[in-house]
Design an enzyme around this catalytic site. Structure first.
Site, PDB file in Angstrom:
ATOM      1  N   LYS A 225      26.628   0.207 -34.819  1.00 15.12           N
ATOM      2  CA  LYS A 225      27.120  -0.773 -33.852  1.00 15.12           C
ATOM      3  C   LYS A 225      26.372  -2.097 -34.011  1.00 15.12           C
ATOM      4  O   LYS A 225      26.984  -3.149 -34.087  1.00 15.12           O
ATOM      5  CB  LYS A 225      26.938  -0.229 -32.422  1.00 15.12           C
ATOM      6  CG  LYS A 225      27.386  -1.167 -31.348  1.00 15.12           C
ATOM      7  CD  LYS A 225      27.323  -0.529 -29.958  1.00 15.12           C
ATOM      8  CE  LYS A 225      27.814  -1.523 -28.901  1.00 15.12           C
ATOM      9  NZ  LYS A 225      27.756  -0.969 -27.549  1.00 15.12           N
ATOM     10  N   GLU A 231      16.829   3.230 -39.472  1.00 13.26           N
ATOM     11  CA  GLU A 231      17.147   4.390 -40.305  1.00 13.26           C
ATOM     12  C   GLU A 231      18.443   4.152 -41.087  1.00 13.26           C
ATOM     13  O   GLU A 231      18.530   4.390 -42.297  1.00 13.26           O
ATOM     14  CB  GLU A 231      17.305   5.649 -39.444  1.00 13.26           C
ATOM     15  CG  GLU A 231      16.080   6.040 -38.649  1.00 13.26           C
ATOM     16  CD  GLU A 231      16.132   5.500 -37.219  1.00 13.26           C
ATOM     17  OE1 GLU A 231      16.667   4.390 -37.015  1.00 13.26           O
ATOM     18  OE2 GLU A 231      15.644   6.196 -36.321  1.00 13.26           O
ATOM     19  N   GLY A 285      27.258   3.277 -27.866  1.00 10.17           N
ATOM     20  CA  GLY A 285      27.090   4.006 -29.125  1.00 10.17           C
ATOM     21  C   GLY A 285      27.432   5.472 -28.989  1.00 10.17           C
ATOM     22  O   GLY A 285      28.193   6.023 -29.776  1.00 10.17           O
ATOM     23  N   ARG A 286      26.938   6.119 -27.944  1.00  9.37           N
ATOM     24  CA  ARG A 286      27.156   7.561 -27.800  1.00  9.37           C
ATOM     25  C   ARG A 286      28.542   7.891 -27.286  1.00  9.37           C
ATOM     26  O   ARG A 286      28.902   9.058 -27.142  1.00  9.37           O
ATOM     27  CB  ARG A 286      26.076   8.164 -26.911  1.00  9.37           C
ATOM     28  CG  ARG A 286      25.953   7.509 -25.562  1.00  9.37           C
ATOM     29  CD  ARG A 286      24.681   7.984 -24.859  1.00  9.37           C
ATOM     30  NE  ARG A 286      24.456   7.278 -23.610  1.00  9.37           N
ATOM     31  CZ  ARG A 286      23.806   6.125 -23.536  1.00  9.37           C
ATOM     32  NH1 ARG A 286      23.332   5.571 -24.645  1.00  9.37           N
ATOM     33  NH2 ARG A 286      23.623   5.517 -22.363  1.00  9.37           N
ATOM     34  N   GLU A 380      20.830  10.984 -23.322  1.00  8.15           N
ATOM     35  CA  GLU A 380      20.600   9.536 -23.482  1.00  8.15           C
ATOM     36  C   GLU A 380      21.296   8.770 -22.352  1.00  8.15           C
ATOM     37  O   GLU A 380      20.928   7.656 -22.007  1.00  8.15           O
ATOM     38  CB  GLU A 380      21.108   9.037 -24.833  1.00  8.15           C
ATOM     39  CG  GLU A 380      20.646   7.604 -25.135  1.00  8.15           C
ATOM     40  CD  GLU A 380      20.829   7.201 -26.581  1.00  8.15           C
ATOM     41  OE1 GLU A 380      21.908   6.647 -26.906  1.00  8.15           O
ATOM     42  OE2 GLU A 380      19.914   7.443 -27.382  1.00  8.15           O
ATOM     43  N   HIS A 411      21.519  36.460 -29.786  1.00 11.62           N
ATOM     44  CA  HIS A 411      20.442  37.066 -30.584  1.00 11.62           C
ATOM     45  C   HIS A 411      19.281  36.101 -30.747  1.00 11.62           C
ATOM     46  O   HIS A 411      18.447  36.257 -31.622  1.00 11.62           O
ATOM     47  CB  HIS A 411      21.001  37.477 -31.954  1.00 11.62           C
ATOM     48  CG  HIS A 411      22.153  38.424 -31.854  1.00 11.62           C
ATOM     49  ND1 HIS A 411      21.999  39.781 -31.835  1.00 11.62           N
ATOM     50  CD2 HIS A 411      23.476  38.189 -31.708  1.00 11.62           C
ATOM     51  CE1 HIS A 411      23.190  40.354 -31.700  1.00 11.62           C
ATOM     52  NE2 HIS A 411      24.102  39.408 -31.640  1.00 11.62           N
ATOM     53  N   LYS A 536      10.548   2.806 -31.101  1.00 11.17           N
ATOM     54  CA  LYS A 536      10.961   1.985 -32.245  1.00 11.17           C
ATOM     55  C   LYS A 536       9.943   0.871 -32.497  1.00 11.17           C
ATOM     56  O   LYS A 536       9.537   0.595 -33.621  1.00 11.17           O
ATOM     57  CB  LYS A 536      12.321   1.347 -31.979  1.00 11.17           C
ATOM     58  CG  LYS A 536      13.523   2.256 -32.046  1.00 11.17           C
ATOM     59  CD  LYS A 536      14.787   1.430 -31.767  1.00 11.17           C
ATOM     60  CE  LYS A 536      16.045   2.266 -31.722  1.00 11.17           C
ATOM     61  NZ  LYS A 536      17.247   1.454 -31.392  1.00 11.17           N
TER      62      LYS A 536
HETATM   63  O1  LIG Z   1      25.089   2.353 -34.000  1.00  5.30           O
HETATM   64  P1  LIG Z   1      23.694   1.792 -34.049  1.00  5.30           P
HETATM   65  O2  LIG Z   1      23.590   0.401 -33.504  1.00  5.30           O
HETATM   66  O3  LIG Z   1      23.103   1.919 -35.431  1.00  5.30           O
HETATM   67  O4  LIG Z   1      22.796   2.707 -33.045  1.00  5.30           O
HETATM   68  C1  LIG Z   1      22.652   4.059 -33.362  1.00  5.30           C
HETATM   69  C2  LIG Z   1      22.217   4.824 -32.127  1.00  5.30           C
HETATM   70  O5  LIG Z   1      20.929   4.357 -31.653  1.00  5.30           O
HETATM   71  C3  LIG Z   1      20.972   4.283 -30.226  1.00  5.30           C
HETATM   72  O6  LIG Z   1      21.102   2.944 -29.878  1.00  5.30           O
HETATM   73  C4  LIG Z   1      19.696   4.854 -29.638  1.00  5.30           C
HETATM   74  O7  LIG Z   1      19.645   6.202 -29.888  1.00  5.30           O
HETATM   75  C5  LIG Z   1      22.223   5.054 -29.804  1.00  5.30           C
HETATM   76  O8  LIG Z   1      22.668   4.688 -28.532  1.00  5.30           O
HETATM   77  C6  LIG Z   1      23.147   4.671 -30.920  1.00  5.30           C
HETATM   78  O9  LIG Z   1      24.276   5.516 -30.986  1.00  5.30           O
END
Ligand SMILES: O=P(O)(O)OC[C@H]1O[C@](O)(CO)[C@@H](O)[C@@H]1O
Length: 600
Positions: A225, A231, A285-286, A380, A411, A536
């Site tokens: 987003k 990462e 995002g989620r 979250e 199990h 972060k």
């Molecule tokens: O889509 P982006 O901006 O890379 O963010 C990835 C994820 O990191 C967060 O901002 C934090 O976990 C989530 O809300 C989001 O889905």
């Protein structure tokens, strides 16, 4: 100052306006005592009560009769919903008001799956036409890739896709992909194709994802987003290098595309904006799996027509959530029962137990927001400490979600949920298996074997097994207490007719809105996530230290003793292995080094 002291001092200033100060909340607190007098096995004998605690919508049956609640409890919970102005809050969300007040954004993920002719306004503008502009672009693009009309740099069809993303840019698409992989219709459309997900910045995840893939036939989708997530961006640069090393830098434009709200950074990365698929700030995002975040990779794998059914399933629940009376409203009932279990019965955890291996990634998703990738949505969203107005909360919010498909969980951790801690369980079952098997001579089909547990476990948790019952079975006295099951452990059962793309969309919608209901009642902001920022920023300091130590030999500074000690050890091991690598390189022995040391 401890949190409790801070809260107490804060509340001395003025009434907080929090839900816990309302009479319905106080009434429910007192009601817990009443409920405590009655065991679930007695409540289950009340057929009228049980009948009233079942509801059906669009093929889905919800049985919540095994909740430690009476019809009076439900009445009190609905009164609490009124005190929380739940209906108004739902309406404000659907009306595009900026209910995510700390980020000044609307919350309109429902618009992502709205029919083309629907009207959903955000900032006074109908956002649905823009949604369908992107969906049409995804449809055309995915068909071009799947048909071979769009080929890679060497003229080969792109049959494999790696979607790079993390959190909501990963778990939602993964959940749906995992659920569709064994759906007969989806499987047919996916024949000969692979969809993989690269999320962790751990290079092991890169190695796993590119294993066996040929860059010539691979398309990389960078899903972010913000297009700034460390990462995701390092993984994107790593795969860009993988493509360029194999096919030349010019190949990147044919093998990398993007999904983001930040098209400026997409272009800066080197991806043609025409090969970027947008979404908007009013999509959390989620909550973004129904945006290009999920729709693009899933359409590349299964074709847009299958994914469109998933969107329709979610939309069906959106409409139900917006219009159904609360007494028959699946997300509202589930959300209120969650609040009852967490805030009144004192059960902070929740187990999501889908009796379908296809839903193995639903729970992890809900964990963040939420279903196997369902955890992401929940924790979250509702793992907060202050109200939407910034008032420190004197009560816990959010659920600690975990889960595992049945019967695997039986199990693994069912010992704890049967005889240890009380953990409310969500059992999710499917009437028609995606992959039926019935062996000749077997008593029941494999799916019936699975489902016999789906139907048995909730009653085992509710009724338990008494010492009297054990004595009648001549259980030795010294084992009576060991074999006693207290029971009185709440659960609910969701029975789906099948698990096709539409049903998967329904399930997503139910849990997304359930989580919103919880947050609306608790009076928190379920749509921001400031809690992920501190880690972060501290990682940025460590990253700078690694660079200074490795590249310039600078000493570790600015960290506490413990972290300094750990960092020293980590960097020392690296120095030794670097020396070994150098030595081996000199003597041509690098190939004998463990793989993990070769790339240091
Ligand atoms: O889509 P982006 O901006 O890379 O963010 C990835 C994820 O990191 C967060 O901002 C934090 O976990 C989530 O809300 C989001 O889905």
């Amino acid at each position: 100052m401890e949190r409790e002291e801070f809260c107490w001092a804060y509340f001395q200033m003025a009434p907080s306006g929090l839900i816990y100060e309302t009479d319905p909340w106080k009434d429910l607190k007192a009601h817990v005592h009443d409920i405590g007098k009655t065991h679930l096995r007695e409540l289950m004998n009340d057929v009228e009560r049980c009948q009233s605690m079942m509801t059906d919508f669009d093929g889905i049956l919800l049985d919540y009769s095994r909740q430690c609640a009476t019809l009076d409890t439900l009445k009190k919970l609905h009164t609490l919903a009124e005190a929380a102005h739940l209906k108004e809050k739902i309406n404000r969300m659907f009306n595009g008001e900026r209910i995510n007040s700390t980020e000044n954004r609307s919350v309109l993920h429902m618009a992502l799956r709205a029919p083309r002719d629907a009207v959903i306004n955000g900032d006074g503008k109908n956002v649905v036409p823009d949604v369908w502009k992107v969906l049409d672009k995804i449809k055309d693009f995915s068909e071009a890739i799947r048909s071979g009309a769009w080929v890679g740099a060497t003229g080969k069809a792109l049959k494999d896709v790696i979607a790079i993303g993390i959190g909501g840019s990963f778990l939602g698409p993964l959940f749906v992909h995992s659920a569709l992989q064994t759906d007969p219709e989806a499987t047919e459309f996916a024949r000969g194709r692979q969809l993989r997900f690269l999320a962790n910045v751990d290079p092991i995840d890169v190695a796993r994802n590119i294993a066996g893939l040929n860059p010539e036939t691979t398309l990389v989708v960078v899903v972010s987003k913000t297009f700034t997530t460390a990462e995701t961006m390092l993984n994107a640069r790593t795969l860009r290098e993988w493509i360029a090393a194999a096919l030349g830098p010019q190949a990147v434009s044919k093998h990398m595309i993007a999904v983001s709200t930040n098209l400026t950074l997409v272009e800066k990365f080197g991806i043609d904006p025409n090969n970027a698929f947008a979404f908007w700030d009013w999509v959390g995002g989620r909550y973004s799996v129904c945006s290009a975040v999920g729709v693009l990779p899933l359409s590349l794998q299964y074709g847009f027509s299958v994914v469109e059914k998933f969107l329709k399933g979610a939309w069906s629940i959106d409409q139900h959530f917006r219009s159904a009376p609360f007494e028959k409203n699946l997300p509202v009932l589930l959300g209120l029962l969650s609040v009852w279990n967490v805030s009144f019965l004192g059960y902070p955890a929740r187990a999501i137990l889908p009796y379908s291996q296809a839903l193995e990634k639903f729970a992890p998703h809900i964990q963040q927001a939420c279903l196997f990738t369902v955890f992401v949505v929940s924790m979250e969203s509702n793992g907060k400490g202050v109200s939407i107005d910034g008032v420190p909360l004197p009560y816990e919010t959010g659920e600690i979600d975990f889960g595992e498909p049945g019967t695997n969980g039986q199990h693994s951790f069912y010992q704890l949920i049967h005889q240890g801690r009380v953990i409310p369980c969500d059992f999710i079952g499917v009437v028609k298996s995606q992959q039926p098997v019935y062996l000749k001579g077997e008593t029941v089909s494999n799916h019936d074997e699975l489902m016999s547990n789906f139907f048995a476990q909730p009653d085992a948790l509710a009724y338990g097994k008494t010492p009297e019952q054990l004595l009648k079975e001549d259980v030795p006295h010294h084992l009576i207490t060991h074999k006693t099951f207290s029971g009185n452990r709440p659960s609910l059962s969701l029975l789906l007719p099948s698990l096709n793309a539409y049903n998967i969309g329904q399930l997503l919608g139910i849990y997304e809105h359930r989580i919103a209901v919880e947050g609306f009642v608790w009076g928190i902001n379920s749509f921001d996530q400031w809690g992920v920022e501190l880690g972060k920023s501290l990682a940025t300091q460590v990253r700078k230290q690694f660079h200074a130590s490795r590249k310039k030999g600078e000493p570790i500074k600015g960290f506490n003793f413990s972290t300094t000690t750990l960092l020293t050890r980590y960097l020392e091991v690296w120095k030794t292995s670097s020396f070994l690598t150098a030595l081996c390189q000199i003597k041509g022995l690098k190939s004998v080094l463990p793989l993990c040391l070769r790339d240091i």
